[in-house]
Design a protein around this motif. Structure first.
Motif, PDB file in Angstrom:
ATOM      1  N   ARG A  19      17.461  35.930 -42.077  1.00 39.25           N
ATOM      2  CA  ARG A  19      16.656  36.211 -43.088  1.00 39.25           C
ATOM      3  C   ARG A  19      17.347  35.379 -44.094  1.00 39.25           C
ATOM      4  NH1 ARG A  19      17.907  41.552 -40.798  1.00 39.25           N
ATOM      5  NH2 ARG A  19      15.899  42.816 -39.945  1.00 39.25           N
ATOM      6  N   TYR A  69      17.234  35.665 -48.656  1.00 38.42           N
ATOM      7  CA  TYR A  69      17.500  36.501 -49.422  1.00 38.42           C
ATOM      8  C   TYR A  69      16.791  35.705 -50.140  1.00 38.42           C
ATOM      9  CZ  TYR A  69      18.475  40.555 -46.554  1.00 38.42           C
ATOM     10  OH  TYR A  69      17.943  41.701 -45.716  1.00 38.42           O
ATOM     11  N   GLY A  91      22.491  35.995 -41.624  1.00 40.85           N
ATOM     12  CA  GLY A  91      22.255  35.763 -39.801  1.00 40.85           C
ATOM     13  C   GLY A  91      23.404  35.154 -38.926  1.00 40.85           C
ATOM     14  N   LYS A 134       9.062  32.644 -45.146  1.00 44.69           N
ATOM     15  CA  LYS A 134       9.187  34.113 -45.115  1.00 44.69           C
ATOM     16  C   LYS A 134      10.635  34.132 -45.495  1.00 44.69           C
ATOM     17  CE  LYS A 134       7.551  33.482 -40.099  1.00 44.69           C
ATOM     18  NZ  LYS A 134       7.769  33.007 -39.145  1.00 44.69           N
ATOM     19  N   ILE A 135      11.540  33.885 -47.091  1.00 45.20           N
ATOM     20  CA  ILE A 135      12.137  34.270 -48.066  1.00 45.20           C
ATOM     21  C   ILE A 135      11.386  35.656 -48.659  1.00 45.20           C
ATOM     22  CG2 ILE A 135      13.221  34.003 -49.768  1.00 45.20           C
ATOM     23  CD1 ILE A 135      12.823  30.593 -48.681  1.00 45.20           C
ATOM     24  N   ILE A 136      12.290  35.948 -47.610  1.00 43.45           N
ATOM     25  CA  ILE A 136      12.302  37.738 -48.621  1.00 43.45           C
ATOM     26  C   ILE A 136      13.172  37.880 -50.270  1.00 43.45           C
ATOM     27  CG2 ILE A 136      13.116  40.125 -47.999  1.00 43.45           C
ATOM     28  CD1 ILE A 136      13.237  39.041 -45.445  1.00 43.45           C
TER      29      ILE A 136
END
Length: 58
Positions: A2, A4, A14, A46-48
């Motif tokens: 992930r 963030y 990760g 796909k960056i949260i």
């Protein structure tokens, strides 16, 4: 894995080999982490976004 992000930082979570591989990919596109943060084009990735309040994982 992930990724963030906040307006002033990026945090990778990760396994070590996943993070190293992702950093190699981003190193080809950006010379510095500051450039990566300032790029700000995260809508198509796909960056949260990092949560601003605590959320229960359940």
């Amino acid at each position: 894995m992930r990724i963030y992000r906040t307006p002033s930082s990026i945090m990778l979570a990760g396994k070590a080999w996943e993070i190293r591989a992702k950093l190699k990919v981003y190193a080809k596109e950006f010379e510095t982490v500051q450039q990566w943060i300032q790029a700000g084009d995260y809508e198509n990735t796909k960056i949260i976004p990092f949560p601003t309040t605590k959320q229960s994982p359940f």
